[in-house]
Design a protein around this motif. Structure first.
Motif, PDB file in Angstrom:
ATOM      1  N   TYR A   1       7.271  -8.135  -3.421  1.00  0.00           N
ATOM      2  CA  TYR A   1       6.196  -8.685  -3.872  1.00  0.00           C
ATOM      3  C   TYR A   1       6.085 -10.492  -3.624  1.00  0.00           C
ATOM      4  O   TYR A   1       5.787 -11.130  -3.768  1.00  0.00           O
ATOM      5  CB  TYR A   1       5.589  -8.138  -5.119  1.00  0.00           C
ATOM      6  N   LEU A   2       7.532 -10.740  -4.405  1.00  0.00           N
ATOM      7  CA  LEU A   2       8.000 -11.823  -3.747  1.00  0.00           C
ATOM      8  C   LEU A   2       8.196 -12.362  -2.752  1.00  0.00           C
ATOM      9  O   LEU A   2       7.950 -13.791  -2.546  1.00  0.00           O
ATOM     10  CB  LEU A   2       9.729 -11.709  -4.533  1.00  0.00           C
TER      11      LEU A   2
ATOM     12  N   LEU B   1      -1.742 -21.050  -3.358  1.00  0.00           N
ATOM     13  CA  LEU B   1      -1.275 -21.082  -4.461  1.00  0.00           C
ATOM     14  C   LEU B   1      -1.273 -19.976  -5.795  1.00  0.00           C
ATOM     15  O   LEU B   1      -0.461 -20.226  -6.111  1.00  0.00           O
ATOM     16  CB  LEU B   1      -0.868 -22.476  -5.151  1.00  0.00           C
ATOM     17  N   ASP B   2      -2.951 -19.416  -6.117  1.00  0.00           N
ATOM     18  CA  ASP B   2      -3.293 -19.170  -6.812  1.00  0.00           C
ATOM     19  C   ASP B   2      -2.814 -17.639  -6.539  1.00  0.00           C
ATOM     20  O   ASP B   2      -1.815 -16.874  -7.452  1.00  0.00           O
ATOM     21  CB  ASP B   2      -4.789 -18.642  -7.199  1.00  0.00           C
ATOM     22  N   GLU B   3      -2.842 -17.135  -4.801  1.00  0.00           N
ATOM     23  CA  GLU B   3      -2.473 -15.734  -4.483  1.00  0.00           C
ATOM     24  C   GLU B   3      -0.939 -15.833  -4.818  1.00  0.00           C
ATOM     25  O   GLU B   3      -0.111 -14.519  -5.562  1.00  0.00           O
ATOM     26  CB  GLU B   3      -3.010 -15.707  -2.932  1.00  0.00           C
ATOM     27  N   ALA B   4       0.171 -16.975  -4.232  1.00  0.00           N
ATOM     28  CA  ALA B   4       1.581 -16.828  -4.316  1.00  0.00           C
ATOM     29  C   ALA B   4       2.303 -16.787  -6.230  1.00  0.00           C
ATOM     30  O   ALA B   4       2.168 -15.755  -6.481  1.00  0.00           O
ATOM     31  CB  ALA B   4       1.986 -18.071  -3.916  1.00  0.00           C
ATOM     32  N   ILE B   5       0.917 -17.299  -7.115  1.00  0.00           N
ATOM     33  CA  ILE B   5       0.719 -17.080  -8.553  1.00  0.00           C
ATOM     34  C   ILE B   5       0.685 -15.515  -8.979  1.00  0.00           C
ATOM     35  O   ILE B   5       1.502 -15.214  -9.659  1.00  0.00           O
ATOM     36  CB  ILE B   5       0.418 -17.661  -8.849  1.00  0.00           C
ATOM     37  N   ARG B   6       0.323 -14.753  -8.401  1.00  0.00           N
ATOM     38  CA  ARG B   6       0.096 -14.166  -8.365  1.00  0.00           C
ATOM     39  C   ARG B   6       0.708 -12.833  -8.426  1.00  0.00           C
ATOM     40  O   ARG B   6       1.085 -11.722  -8.869  1.00  0.00           O
ATOM     41  CB  ARG B   6      -2.051 -13.493  -8.136  1.00  0.00           C
ATOM     42  N   TYR B   7       1.119 -12.760  -7.040  1.00  0.00           N
ATOM     43  CA  TYR B   7       2.400 -11.709  -6.990  1.00  0.00           C
ATOM     44  C   TYR B   7       3.869 -12.086  -7.664  1.00  0.00           C
ATOM     45  O   TYR B   7       4.369 -11.335  -7.701  1.00  0.00           O
ATOM     46  CB  TYR B   7       2.611 -11.871  -5.606  1.00  0.00           C
ATOM     47  N   TYR B   8       4.250 -13.495  -7.269  1.00  0.00           N
ATOM     48  CA  TYR B   8       5.022 -13.927  -8.166  1.00  0.00           C
ATOM     49  C   TYR B   8       5.034 -12.831  -9.343  1.00  0.00           C
ATOM     50  O   TYR B   8       6.912 -12.263 -10.355  1.00  0.00           O
ATOM     51  CB  TYR B   8       6.063 -14.357  -8.109  1.00  0.00           C
ATOM     52  N   GLN B   9       4.378 -13.301 -10.174  1.00  0.00           N
ATOM     53  CA  GLN B   9       3.446 -12.929 -11.730  1.00  0.00           C
ATOM     54  C   GLN B   9       3.982 -11.320 -12.068  1.00  0.00           C
ATOM     55  O   GLN B   9       4.097 -10.255 -12.497  1.00  0.00           O
ATOM     56  CB  GLN B   9       2.392 -13.029 -12.261  1.00  0.00           C
TER      57      GLN B   9
ATOM     58  N   GLN C   1       0.682  -1.281   0.094  1.00  0.00           N
ATOM     59  CA  GLN C   1       0.191   0.277   0.237  1.00  0.00           C
ATOM     60  C   GLN C   1       1.336   0.903  -0.235  1.00  0.00           C
ATOM     61  O   GLN C   1       0.558   2.612  -0.956  1.00  0.00           O
ATOM     62  CB  GLN C   1      -0.942  -0.215   0.916  1.00  0.00           C
ATOM     63  N   LEU C   2       2.083   1.245   1.168  1.00  0.00           N
ATOM     64  CA  LEU C   2       2.295   2.216   0.714  1.00  0.00           C
ATOM     65  C   LEU C   2       3.784   2.529  -0.549  1.00  0.00           C
ATOM     66  O   LEU C   2       4.248   3.821  -0.412  1.00  0.00           O
ATOM     67  CB  LEU C   2       3.487   2.461   1.894  1.00  0.00           C
ATOM     68  N   LYS C   3       4.033   1.439  -0.889  1.00  0.00           N
ATOM     69  CA  LYS C   3       5.302   1.394  -1.889  1.00  0.00           C
ATOM     70  C   LYS C   3       4.859   0.634  -3.179  1.00  0.00           C
ATOM     71  O   LYS C   3       5.522  -0.551  -3.247  1.00  0.00           O
ATOM     72  CB  LYS C   3       7.106   0.950  -1.284  1.00  0.00           C
ATOM     73  N   PRO C   4       3.902   0.463  -3.694  1.00  0.00           N
ATOM     74  CA  PRO C   4       3.659   0.090  -5.098  1.00  0.00           C
ATOM     75  C   PRO C   4       4.608  -0.674  -5.718  1.00  0.00           C
ATOM     76  O   PRO C   4       3.882  -2.047  -6.256  1.00  0.00           O
ATOM     77  CB  PRO C   4       1.957   0.578  -5.613  1.00  0.00           C
ATOM     78  N   ASP C   5       5.661  -0.555  -6.012  1.00  0.00           N
ATOM     79  CA  ASP C   5       6.394  -1.003  -7.164  1.00  0.00           C
ATOM     80  C   ASP C   5       7.595  -1.342  -6.168  1.00  0.00           C
ATOM     81  O   ASP C   5       8.061  -1.466  -7.344  1.00  0.00           O
ATOM     82  CB  ASP C   5       7.188   1.173  -7.617  1.00  0.00           C
ATOM     83  N   SER C   6       7.490  -2.665  -5.389  1.00  0.00           N
ATOM     84  CA  SER C   6       8.335  -3.240  -5.232  1.00  0.00           C
ATOM     85  C   SER C   6       8.674  -4.493  -5.327  1.00  0.00           C
ATOM     86  O   SER C   6       7.573  -5.184  -4.510  1.00  0.00           O
ATOM     87  CB  SER C   6       8.247  -2.239  -3.763  1.00  0.00           C
ATOM     88  N   ALA C   7       9.341  -4.383  -6.314  1.00  0.00           N
ATOM     89  CA  ALA C   7       9.160  -6.408  -7.171  1.00  0.00           C
ATOM     90  C   ALA C   7       9.338  -6.653  -6.044  1.00  0.00           C
ATOM     91  O   ALA C   7       9.590  -7.710  -5.284  1.00  0.00           O
ATOM     92  CB  ALA C   7      10.768  -6.279  -8.082  1.00  0.00           C
ATOM     93  N   LYS C   8      10.592  -6.351  -4.860  1.00  0.00           N
ATOM     94  CA  LYS C   8      11.248  -7.237  -3.991  1.00  0.00           C
ATOM     95  C   LYS C   8      10.241  -7.502  -2.468  1.00  0.00           C
ATOM     96  O   LYS C   8      10.029  -9.470  -2.713  1.00  0.00           O
ATOM     97  CB  LYS C   8      12.284  -6.833  -2.961  1.00  0.00           C
TER      98      LYS C   8
ATOM     99  N   THR D   1       6.222  -9.806  -9.769  1.00  0.00           N
ATOM    100  CA  THR D   1       7.425  -9.135  -9.622  1.00  0.00           C
ATOM    101  C   THR D   1       8.306  -9.034 -10.753  1.00  0.00           C
ATOM    102  O   THR D   1       8.361  -8.538 -11.389  1.00  0.00           O
ATOM    103  CB  THR D   1       7.792 -10.796  -8.869  1.00  0.00           C
ATOM    104  N   THR D   2       7.661  -9.835 -11.828  1.00  0.00           N
ATOM    105  CA  THR D   2       7.971 -10.461 -12.847  1.00  0.00           C
ATOM    106  C   THR D   2       7.796  -9.432 -14.015  1.00  0.00           C
ATOM    107  O   THR D   2       8.140  -8.984 -14.648  1.00  0.00           O
ATOM    108  CB  THR D   2       7.792 -11.559 -13.868  1.00  0.00           C
ATOM    109  N   GLN D   3       6.615  -8.580 -13.680  1.00  0.00           N
ATOM    110  CA  GLN D   3       6.040  -7.562 -14.482  1.00  0.00           C
ATOM    111  C   GLN D   3       7.124  -6.309 -14.264  1.00  0.00           C
ATOM    112  O   GLN D   3       7.406  -5.555 -15.022  1.00  0.00           O
ATOM    113  CB  GLN D   3       4.737  -7.284 -14.025  1.00  0.00           C
ATOM    114  N   LEU D   4       7.356  -6.446 -12.946  1.00  0.00           N
ATOM    115  CA  LEU D   4       8.289  -5.287 -12.037  1.00  0.00           C
ATOM    116  C   LEU D   4       9.753  -5.404 -12.383  1.00  0.00           C
ATOM    117  O   LEU D   4      10.185  -4.312 -12.742  1.00  0.00           O
ATOM    118  CB  LEU D   4       7.779  -4.944 -10.866  1.00  0.00           C
ATOM    119  N   LYS D   5       9.805  -6.731 -12.827  1.00  0.00           N
ATOM    120  CA  LYS D   5      11.316  -6.458 -12.693  1.00  0.00           C
ATOM    121  C   LYS D   5      11.512  -8.282 -13.558  1.00  0.00           C
ATOM    122  O   LYS D   5      11.684  -8.880 -13.271  1.00  0.00           O
ATOM    123  CB  LYS D   5      11.671  -7.077 -11.428  1.00  0.00           C
TER     124      LYS D   5
END
Length: 228
Positions: free
Chosen positions: A175-176, A188-196, A166-173, A198-202
């Motif tokens: 999300y990972l 697992l589905d939620e984990a996939i969403r956040y890993y993906q 919420q404070l820093k929505p562009d932090s790939a680390k 991460t790949t969008q940001l980095k």
């Protein structure tokens, strides 16, 4: 009279003579505490940490029930890299006055991780810091969540990683890390969403693709896992 003279000289920036006047006041009356914080302030401005420490220790010796010199002592000991002493001084201050500002609890938690790697104790101090102040920056919430992960307190870690986002929505680390916590919880589905995310940001995050592969393998989606 020597104390007042010391104050005047200090205001004029004449620190060496000011020190002499304060020391003379103490010599005349050894249990006279008023010059001590003034002396310590001058020594700190000169980065003369050892003399500042002596001032705060003398204040504590004269009035051991006063929490304030312990906090000052902790800060000066940190400057000397005497972390164990700083930890002890913070703990004494908290014992005397438990309703100290949240920042004190946060700093003590930081020191416990830095010097002793006392994860449980650090978490308890971070928790108190959050109870006293709910408006921390992303850096603190990230560190707190990372520390909770080390003790496998995944639900709590997830909630603080979400605060960071919420404070820093562009932090790939972050999300990972959030993906890791959700994966550990079997979400697992939620984990996939956040890993993906991460790949969008980095896009060059090999770690994120590897972890995505692990999740898809666990979901028995082997072709997708291979591509990851």
């Amino acid at each position: 009279a020597n104390f007042e003279k010391g104050n005047e000289l200090k205001e004029q920036g004449n620190f060496e003579e000011s020190i002499q006047s304060y020391q003379q006041a103490i010599k005349i009356k050894p249990n006279y505490t008023q010059p001590l914080p003034k002396l310590a302030e001058i020594y700190e401005s000169q980065q003369n940490w050892s003399e500042a420490v002596k001032c705060y220790q003398r204040m504590i010796g004269l009035n051991p029930e006063n929490y304030a010199p312990y906090l000052k002592l902790a800060k000066v000991l940190q400057q000397q890299n005497k972390i164990y002493g700083a930890i002890a001084a913070y703990q004494e201050a908290i014992e005397l006055k438990p309703d100290l500002p949240a920042k004190v609890y946060k700093e003590l938690g930081d020191l416990l991780l830095q010097e002793r790697d006392e994860v449980e104790s650090a978490i308890s101090y971070y928790q108190k810091a959050v109870e006293l102040n709910s408006e921390w920056n992303a850096g603190f919430y990230t560190k707190y969540a990372d520390t909770l992960m080390r003790k496998e307190r995944f639900d709590e870690a997830i909630s603080y990683y979400q605060k960071v986002i919420q404070l820093k929505p562009d932090s790939a680390k972050v999300y990972l890390s959030l993906g890791d916590a959700l994966f550990k919880q079997g979400q697992l589905d939620e984990a996939i969403r956040y890993y993906q995310k991460t790949t969008q940001l980095k896009p060059d995050s090999g770690s994120a693709y590897k972890k995505l592969g692990d999740v898809f393998q666990q979901k028995d989606q082997l072709d997708t896992a291979i591509r990851c």
